[in-house]
Design an enzyme around this catalytic site. Structure first.
Site, PDB file in Angstrom:
ATOM      1  N   TRP A 140     -16.043  12.463 -12.265  1.00  0.00           N
ATOM      2  CA  TRP A 140     -15.207  12.117 -11.110  1.00  0.00           C
ATOM      3  C   TRP A 140     -14.590  13.351 -10.466  1.00  0.00           C
ATOM      4  O   TRP A 140     -14.292  13.356  -9.271  1.00  0.00           O
ATOM      5  CB  TRP A 140     -14.114  11.116 -11.519  1.00  0.00           C
ATOM      6  CG  TRP A 140     -13.215  11.602 -12.637  1.00  0.00           C
ATOM      7  CD1 TRP A 140     -13.413  11.452 -13.968  1.00  0.00           C
ATOM      8  CD2 TRP A 140     -11.986  12.342 -12.515  1.00  0.00           C
ATOM      9  NE1 TRP A 140     -12.394  12.035 -14.687  1.00  0.00           N
ATOM     10  CE2 TRP A 140     -11.504  12.583 -13.819  1.00  0.00           C
ATOM     11  CE3 TRP A 140     -11.241  12.805 -11.438  1.00  0.00           C
ATOM     12  CZ2 TRP A 140     -10.323  13.274 -14.081  1.00  0.00           C
ATOM     13  CZ3 TRP A 140     -10.056  13.495 -11.679  1.00  0.00           C
ATOM     14  CH2 TRP A 140      -9.608  13.723 -12.990  1.00  0.00           C
ATOM     15  N   TRP A 200       1.835   1.888  -3.402  1.00  0.00           N
ATOM     16  CA  TRP A 200       0.798   2.562  -4.216  1.00  0.00           C
ATOM     17  C   TRP A 200       0.987   4.083  -4.103  1.00  0.00           C
ATOM     18  O   TRP A 200       0.835   4.815  -5.068  1.00  0.00           O
ATOM     19  CB  TRP A 200      -0.617   2.211  -3.728  1.00  0.00           C
ATOM     20  CG  TRP A 200      -1.220   1.041  -4.443  1.00  0.00           C
ATOM     21  CD1 TRP A 200      -1.386  -0.214  -3.917  1.00  0.00           C
ATOM     22  CD2 TRP A 200      -1.729   0.985  -5.787  1.00  0.00           C
ATOM     23  NE1 TRP A 200      -1.971  -1.031  -4.870  1.00  0.00           N
ATOM     24  CE2 TRP A 200      -2.195  -0.322  -6.019  1.00  0.00           C
ATOM     25  CE3 TRP A 200      -1.832   1.916  -6.823  1.00  0.00           C
ATOM     26  CZ2 TRP A 200      -2.761  -0.722  -7.229  1.00  0.00           C
ATOM     27  CZ3 TRP A 200      -2.398   1.529  -8.031  1.00  0.00           C
ATOM     28  CH2 TRP A 200      -2.847   0.226  -8.233  1.00  0.00           C
ATOM     29  N   TRP A 204      -9.570   8.399  -7.299  1.00  0.00           N
ATOM     30  CA  TRP A 204     -10.761   8.771  -8.085  1.00  0.00           C
ATOM     31  C   TRP A 204     -10.672   8.254  -9.510  1.00  0.00           C
ATOM     32  O   TRP A 204     -11.629   7.712 -10.052  1.00  0.00           O
ATOM     33  CB  TRP A 204     -10.986  10.290  -8.048  1.00  0.00           C
ATOM     34  CG  TRP A 204     -11.847  10.614  -6.873  1.00  0.00           C
ATOM     35  CD1 TRP A 204     -11.423  11.032  -5.635  1.00  0.00           C
ATOM     36  CD2 TRP A 204     -13.268  10.450  -6.777  1.00  0.00           C
ATOM     37  NE1 TRP A 204     -12.500  11.143  -4.785  1.00  0.00           N
ATOM     38  CE2 TRP A 204     -13.646  10.796  -5.458  1.00  0.00           C
ATOM     39  CE3 TRP A 204     -14.252  10.046  -7.660  1.00  0.00           C
ATOM     40  CZ2 TRP A 204     -14.969  10.752  -5.018  1.00  0.00           C
ATOM     41  CZ3 TRP A 204     -15.571   9.994  -7.236  1.00  0.00           C
ATOM     42  CH2 TRP A 204     -15.917  10.350  -5.925  1.00  0.00           C
ATOM     43  N   ASN A 264     -10.897   3.009   3.218  1.00  0.00           N
ATOM     44  CA  ASN A 264     -10.501   2.860   1.813  1.00  0.00           C
ATOM     45  C   ASN A 264     -11.510   2.070   0.981  1.00  0.00           C
ATOM     46  O   ASN A 264     -11.858   2.457  -0.137  1.00  0.00           O
ATOM     47  CB  ASN A 264      -9.127   2.186   1.725  1.00  0.00           C
ATOM     48  CG  ASN A 264      -8.701   1.988   0.285  1.00  0.00           C
ATOM     49  OD1 ASN A 264      -8.595   2.939  -0.473  1.00  0.00           O
ATOM     50  ND2 ASN A 264      -8.506   0.742  -0.119  1.00  0.00           N
ATOM     51  N   GLU A 312       0.844  -1.210   0.000  1.00  0.00           N
ATOM     52  CA  GLU A 312       0.000   0.000   0.000  1.00  0.00           C
ATOM     53  C   GLU A 312       0.873   1.252   0.000  1.00  0.00           C
ATOM     54  O   GLU A 312       0.576   2.232  -0.685  1.00  0.00           O
ATOM     55  CB  GLU A 312      -0.938   0.011   1.216  1.00  0.00           C
ATOM     56  CG  GLU A 312      -1.986  -1.080   1.198  1.00  0.00           C
ATOM     57  CD  GLU A 312      -2.773  -1.130  -0.102  1.00  0.00           C
ATOM     58  OE1 GLU A 312      -3.238  -0.079  -0.565  1.00  0.00           O
ATOM     59  OE2 GLU A 312      -2.911  -2.235  -0.657  1.00  0.00           O
ATOM     60  N   TRP A 371     -20.862  13.015 -19.085  1.00  0.00           N
ATOM     61  CA  TRP A 371     -21.404  12.781 -17.749  1.00  0.00           C
ATOM     62  C   TRP A 371     -22.771  13.464 -17.648  1.00  0.00           C
ATOM     63  O   TRP A 371     -22.990  14.508 -18.265  1.00  0.00           O
ATOM     64  CB  TRP A 371     -20.461  13.361 -16.683  1.00  0.00           C
ATOM     65  CG  TRP A 371     -19.072  12.803 -16.728  1.00  0.00           C
ATOM     66  CD1 TRP A 371     -17.966  13.415 -17.216  1.00  0.00           C
ATOM     67  CD2 TRP A 371     -18.650  11.507 -16.279  1.00  0.00           C
ATOM     68  NE1 TRP A 371     -16.858  12.592 -17.103  1.00  0.00           N
ATOM     69  CE2 TRP A 371     -17.255  11.410 -16.526  1.00  0.00           C
ATOM     70  CE3 TRP A 371     -19.300  10.419 -15.699  1.00  0.00           C
ATOM     71  CZ2 TRP A 371     -16.500  10.280 -16.208  1.00  0.00           C
ATOM     72  CZ3 TRP A 371     -18.549   9.286 -15.375  1.00  0.00           C
ATOM     73  CH2 TRP A 371     -17.170   9.222 -15.637  1.00  0.00           C
TER      74      TRP A 371
END
Ligand SMILES: Cc1cc2nc3c(=O)[nH]c(=O)nc-3n(C[C@H](O)[C@H](O)[C@H](O)COP(=O)(O)OP(=O)(O)OC[C@H]3O[C@@H](n4cnc5c(N)ncnc54)[C@H](O)[C@@H]3O)c2cc1C
Length: 474
Positions: free
Chosen positions: A367, A286, A390, A349, A283, A314
């Site tokens: 988004w 990441w 996102w 998360n 993690e 959208w």
């Protein structure tokens, strides 16, 4: 010469790369007859309008802690209000020569700002920047053809190979070495200052996060000695306190990323902790990955990483957006997440992924609207991670969830909050429902519990979302 140290996302005096360099230069070169020294932080004036009050409160706690720490060595921390350019200009105008030290920031807007600072300073001195925020400085881990990685797994592989991790050097930034110069501090009378102690926050005392180094270190140590053992098993369950909760501290730098890796690596010697620690390190990687993405692809600040997805039409229905923001979508797991965010400045998360996917694929809302709303509420707001999360959820990002793999919010709820413990905590209207009904309350129950009917039909919207992505995919 004015020796100036600018604290930014490194609100600590321990293991701090730029600070260690600063200390070494001051120790060797400071001339008591003519030199001055200053430690400062700049808070942009408009921060309140965009960043949530909970985050600012956390920041002030960090600054307060840093202020008290510097005081122990005889130094002050000046906290300026205004634009960085104006503050630095002022410092330059009021000194013959300046040597400014700070740690690098990799967000596109901060890189732009630092270019401006270079320009301002170049006639008067030097602006010395160092990498401290991530282990792998963006640009240092590249594919064999020298292009940046855009897929996580090979990046992680190279990261682990290159760094061949055993432990990472921590920097000696002991202020005792320059304590004797604390008598020669520079004070600016011309720049607006903030007295963080006098700031009032109209917040209920229900925040789970407290700023400052001691708090960050306590969380980190406690996690690595307890919860990390089951991290790989429990990290996805929002009702369980299974993760480290250190993200706000990592963001503001009250603890260093090296400290996180080194303490985690120590725990790999304990066989029972090995799986959990390895997952946790993944993690942290990441985070390294998203930082280098933000650095190499600065256009993600307002556009899709996969550019063709900027063409998606959208629906951007404002009423639906408001219901999402207020936790009134009629999808209990989504509503629980959004209410947790607004109330606590935090969201687990797994639920960040569920709520983000729901906004983009079920409500067909851009988004960027969600990214901004998270930015306004998260205490741990971090541009690279927020944008990465996102764009992953919206399927517009690098190495993101493929657009046709849309989370079913009911199944996510059953799988990750099987007894509805998390839902009941944040959606008290549903507290009398049993584990079976809580994920998808039936309409009669909805009426009696005064809970909204589902805002959309997930299965219909899923089909529409896939078509929208398909239509811009060729
Ligand atoms: C839509 C969305 C928005 C997000 N916004 C942010 C944000 O603004 N700031 C932020 O720090 N994280 C963000 N994340 C990533 C992740 O949700 C948080 O880092 C994590 O929940 C923090 O909790 P923790 O410290 O207990 O994490 P742990 O599970 O203990 O992980 C340790 C650290 O690793 C890093 N990390 C963990 N997961 C991720 C991830 N998926 N991506 C990047 N880094 C990760 C964080 O620095 C975290 O503190 C977002 C994720 C999504 C899906």
């Amino acid at each position: 010469m004015l020796y100036a140290y600018w604290f930014r996302k490194d609100l600590r005096v321990n293991d701090n790369k730029a600070l260690s360099e600063f200390i070494s230069v001051v120790r060797n070169r400071f001339n008591k007859k003519k030199d001055k020294i200053i430690f400062f932080y700049i808070k942009g004036k408009n921060s309140f309008s965009y960043y949530g009050e909970k985050r600012i409160k956390f920041l002030y706690e960090c600054l307060n802690d840093l202020y008290n720490t510097l005081k122990k060595f005889g130094f002050d921390l000046e906290i300026y209000s205004g634009s960085s350019g104006d503050v630095i200009k002022n410092l330059c105008e009021n000194s013959d020569e300046i040597s400014l030290y700070a740690n690098k920031q990799y967000e596109p807007y901060n890189i732009k700002r630092d270019k401006l600072i270079y320009e301002i300073i170049k006639q008067k001195g030097t602006f010395n920047l160092f990498n401290d925020t991530v282990l792998s400085e963006p640009g240092s881990i590249l594919k064999d053809d020298k292009s940046p990685y855009i897929v996580y797994t090979p990046f992680k592989k190279k990261f682990l190979n290159l760094l061949n991790i055993n432990s990472f050097e921590e920097y000696n930034s002991d202020l005792n070495q320059i304590r004797e110069f604390s008598k020669y501090q520079y004070k600016s009378v011309y720049i607006e200052k903030i007295n963080i102690l006098s700031e009032n926050f109209n917040l209920k005392n229900n925040l789970n996060f407290k700023g400052g180094r001691k708090e960050g270190f306590k969380l980190l140590n406690h996690f690595l000695n307890t919860r990390v053992f089951d991290y790989h098993l429990l990290r996805d369950f929002p009702s369980i306190n299974g993760t480290s909760l250190i993200s706000p501290h990592l963001h503001f730098g009250t603890i260093s990323v090296r400290e996180c890796f080194n303490l985690a690596l120590k725990q790999t010697k304990n066989k029972k902790a090995l799986k959990g620690v390895q997952t946790w390190i993944s993690e942290l990687i990441w985070r390294e990955f998203y930082y280098q993405i933000a650095f190499h692809f600065p256009y993600i600040i307002n556009g899709a990483f996969i550019k063709r997805y900027d063409n998606i039409e959208w629906e951007n229905d404002k009423i639906k957006f408001d219901r999402w923001c207020n936790g009134l979508t009629g999808y209990p797991i989504v509503d629980a997440g959004m209410r947790q965010l607004v109330k606590e400045g935090w969201m687990h998360n797994r639920v960040r992924m569920i709520t983000a996917m729901f906004l983009t694929k079920d409500l067909l809302i851009d988004w960027r609207w969600g990214e901004k709303f998270f930015a306004e509420h998260l205490i741990d707001l971090d541009f690279a991670n927020n944008n990465g999360g996102w764009q992953w959820s919206a399927s517009t990002g690098c190495d993101s969830q493929p657009y046709f793999r849309i989370f079913n919010p009911y199944l996510q709820s059953v799988k990750f909050d099987p007894d509805g413990v998390y839902i009941k905590k944040y959606v008290p209207e549903l507290k009398n429902l049993d584990g079976k009904n809580i994920h998808k309350p039936d309409l009669e129950l909805i009426k009696s519990e005064k809970y909204p009917t589902p805002i959309i039909d997930h299965f219909k919207m899923k089909e529409i979302a896939i078509l929208k992505f398909k239509s811009v995919s060729n």
